[in-house]
Design a protein around this motif. Structure first.
Motif, PDB file in Angstrom:
ATOM      1  N   LEU A   1     -14.931  -2.793  -2.959  1.00  0.00           N
ATOM      2  CA  LEU A   1     -15.467  -2.957  -1.843  1.00  0.00           C
ATOM      3  C   LEU A   1     -16.864  -2.135  -1.195  1.00  0.00           C
ATOM      4  CD1 LEU A   1     -12.491  -3.990   0.304  1.00  0.00           C
ATOM      5  CD2 LEU A   1     -14.118  -5.589  -0.529  1.00  0.00           C
ATOM      6  N   PHE A   2     -16.454  -0.708  -1.476  1.00  0.00           N
ATOM      7  CA  PHE A   2     -17.441   0.213  -1.163  1.00  0.00           C
ATOM      8  C   PHE A   2     -18.469   0.095  -2.002  1.00  0.00           C
ATOM      9  CE2 PHE A   2     -14.029   2.672   1.250  1.00  0.00           C
ATOM     10  CZ  PHE A   2     -14.728   2.531   2.489  1.00  0.00           C
TER      11      PHE A   2
ATOM     12  N   ILE B   1      -4.578  -1.095  -4.386  1.00  0.00           N
ATOM     13  CA  ILE B   1      -5.361  -1.381  -3.208  1.00  0.00           C
ATOM     14  C   ILE B   1      -6.575  -0.311  -3.118  1.00  0.00           C
ATOM     15  CG2 ILE B   1      -5.425  -1.280  -0.673  1.00  0.00           C
ATOM     16  CD1 ILE B   1      -2.698  -2.429  -0.636  1.00  0.00           C
ATOM     17  N   LEU B   2      -6.156   0.867  -3.497  1.00  0.00           N
ATOM     18  CA  LEU B   2      -7.373   1.998  -3.476  1.00  0.00           C
ATOM     19  C   LEU B   2      -8.415   1.546  -4.316  1.00  0.00           C
ATOM     20  CD1 LEU B   2      -5.520   5.333  -3.644  1.00  0.00           C
ATOM     21  CD2 LEU B   2      -6.748   4.314  -1.658  1.00  0.00           C
TER      22      LEU B   2
ATOM     23  N   GLU C   1     -17.893   7.046  -1.086  1.00  0.00           N
ATOM     24  CA  GLU C   1     -16.729   6.853  -1.083  1.00  0.00           C
ATOM     25  C   GLU C   1     -16.045   6.225  -2.407  1.00  0.00           C
ATOM     26  OE1 GLU C   1     -18.978   6.235   1.064  1.00  0.00           O
ATOM     27  OE2 GLU C   1     -18.624   6.680   2.995  1.00  0.00           O
TER      28      GLU C   1
ATOM     29  N   LYS D   1     -11.389   0.832   6.468  1.00  0.00           N
ATOM     30  CA  LYS D   1     -11.386  -0.330   5.432  1.00  0.00           C
ATOM     31  C   LYS D   1     -10.048  -0.417   4.953  1.00  0.00           C
ATOM     32  CE  LYS D   1     -15.273  -0.889   3.263  1.00  0.00           C
ATOM     33  NZ  LYS D   1     -15.778  -1.995   3.896  1.00  0.00           N
ATOM     34  N   ALA D   2      -9.220   0.472   4.890  1.00  0.00           N
ATOM     35  CA  ALA D   2      -7.697   0.280   4.578  1.00  0.00           C
ATOM     36  C   ALA D   2      -7.062  -0.635   5.558  1.00  0.00           C
ATOM     37  CB  ALA D   2      -7.196   1.585   4.306  1.00  0.00           C
TER      38      ALA D   2
ATOM     39  N   THR E   1      -9.415  -1.764  -5.212  1.00  0.00           N
ATOM     40  CA  THR E   1      -9.992  -2.737  -4.505  1.00  0.00           C
ATOM     41  C   THR E   1     -10.768  -2.046  -3.270  1.00  0.00           C
ATOM     42  OG1 THR E   1      -7.893  -4.182  -4.883  1.00  0.00           O
ATOM     43  CG2 THR E   1      -9.622  -5.091  -3.065  1.00  0.00           C
ATOM     44  N   LEU E   2     -10.206  -1.120  -2.686  1.00  0.00           N
ATOM     45  CA  LEU E   2     -11.302  -0.513  -1.828  1.00  0.00           C
ATOM     46  C   LEU E   2     -12.727   0.018  -2.540  1.00  0.00           C
ATOM     47  CD1 LEU E   2      -8.728   1.691   0.569  1.00  0.00           C
ATOM     48  CD2 LEU E   2     -10.044  -0.536   1.160  1.00  0.00           C
TER      49      LEU E   2
ATOM     50  N   PHE F   1       0.604  -1.093  -0.059  1.00  0.00           N
ATOM     51  CA  PHE F   1       0.061  -0.144  -0.001  1.00  0.00           C
ATOM     52  C   PHE F   1       0.848   1.153   0.223  1.00  0.00           C
ATOM     53  CE2 PHE F   1      -2.230   3.180   2.139  1.00  0.00           C
ATOM     54  CZ  PHE F   1      -3.512   3.429   1.452  1.00  0.00           C
TER      55      PHE F   1
ATOM     56  N   LEU G   1     -12.759   7.718  -3.969  1.00  0.00           N
ATOM     57  CA  LEU G   1     -11.542   7.053  -4.518  1.00  0.00           C
ATOM     58  C   LEU G   1     -11.203   6.846  -5.848  1.00  0.00           C
ATOM     59  CD1 LEU G   1     -12.402   3.820  -2.044  1.00  0.00           C
ATOM     60  CD2 LEU G   1     -10.341   5.428  -1.820  1.00  0.00           C
TER      61      LEU G   1
ATOM     62  N   ILE H   1     -13.202   5.175   5.004  1.00  0.00           N
ATOM     63  CA  ILE H   1     -12.045   4.669   3.860  1.00  0.00           C
ATOM     64  C   ILE H   1     -10.785   4.317   4.997  1.00  0.00           C
ATOM     65  CG2 ILE H   1     -10.248   5.558   2.333  1.00  0.00           C
ATOM     66  CD1 ILE H   1     -12.497   7.405   1.373  1.00  0.00           C
TER      67      ILE H   1
END
Length: 255
Positions: free
Chosen positions: A19-20, A12-13, A28, A82-83, A15-16, A5, A32, A79
């Motif tokens: 997920l959101f 990874i952002l 969110e 979840k990170a 992927t976040l 990260f 991102l 954010i």
């Protein structure tokens, strides 16, 4: 060893964001997706092999930032929380805060544009204040929530159709109502609302969507719903616009 990260946050952002999106968290996802990330080292402690703390600054477009004012702290915290899914395995690196900030844009004409705003020449009644469903994209000075909406707007414009993207409708009386349909179309004497469904920014159930648009439907406005996938390209959006025009012609003939 530095985590993936902190070395390169982009994957990874992304992927976040997914997920959101699975949770229907449009604000969110918008932050991102449309921000430029900046990781800043804020502290280093050489105890026990060294511990580094970071802050993540998300530079968002100027048209998006005002839409996030309500609940911005909650977005930042969501954010950050979840990170941690990805960071707990790296005890030497810590992300301690996420900050959403407006992106700095160099514009030699900013004074002229500010003066135009003061005269009211740039005033818009588009639906840009619903912070739970932001409109981060701009075309022709208008706000949009998705690329599919932009494709449809351009297709309708090319067809010579009068349309209002994200127009705000308010009804007073005993119960206040406010809605912001994706498109309001007026053509051949027919008024029509078009809703674009099926992407990460349109997460309503059919029942919720019906309840939201009834205030216009009961006044004789026709409601059409199309899938975001039907407007995922300019070519598909052109076909979708033609279908809407055909529907309008049928409504006109049935009068």
């Amino acid at each position: 060893m530095q985590s993936r990260f902190f070395a390169n946050p982009e994957a990874i952002l992304g992927t976040l964001a997914r997920l959101f999106a699975a949770e229907g968290a449009a604000r969110e996802v918008a932050v991102l997706t449309y921000s430029s990330p900046e990781l800043v080292e804020t502290n280093y402690d050489n105890w026990n092999g060294g511990t580094t703390t970071y802050s993540l600054y998300l530079h968002v477009p100027l048209n998006l930032y005002p839409q996030l004012q309500e609940g911005m702290g909650l977005i930042e915290q969501a954010i950050l929380d979840k990170a941690q899914i990805f960071l707990d395995q790296f005890p030497s690196d810590h992300l301690t805060q996420v900050k959403i900030v407006p992106a700095v844009v160099e514009d030699p004409q900013w004074r002229e544009k500010a003066a135009a705003w003061l005269t009211g020449s740039k005033t818009s009644n588009q639906g840009c204040v619903r912070s739970n469903n932001v409109a981060p994209l701009t075309v022709d000075g208008l706000l949009f929530r998705s690329q599919a909406e932009i494709h449809l707007y351009r297709a309708l414009k090319a067809c010579g159709v009068s349309c209002a993207p994200l127009a705000v409708f308010v009804r007073g009386g005993e119960s206040y109502r406010r809605i912001e349909p994706d498109f309001f179309i007026v053509h051949s004497g027919i008024s029509m609302v078009v809703e674009v469904d099926g992407d990460t920014v349109h997460q309503e159930t059919p029942a919720e969507a019906h309840a939201r648009t009834t205030m216009l439907q009961h006044e004789g406005v026709h409601i059409e719903r199309i899938q975001s996938s039907d407007c995922e390209s300019p070519q598909k959006a052109k076909a979708a616009a033609q279908k809407l025009l055909a529907a309008i012609e049928k409504l006109k003939a049935a009068r």
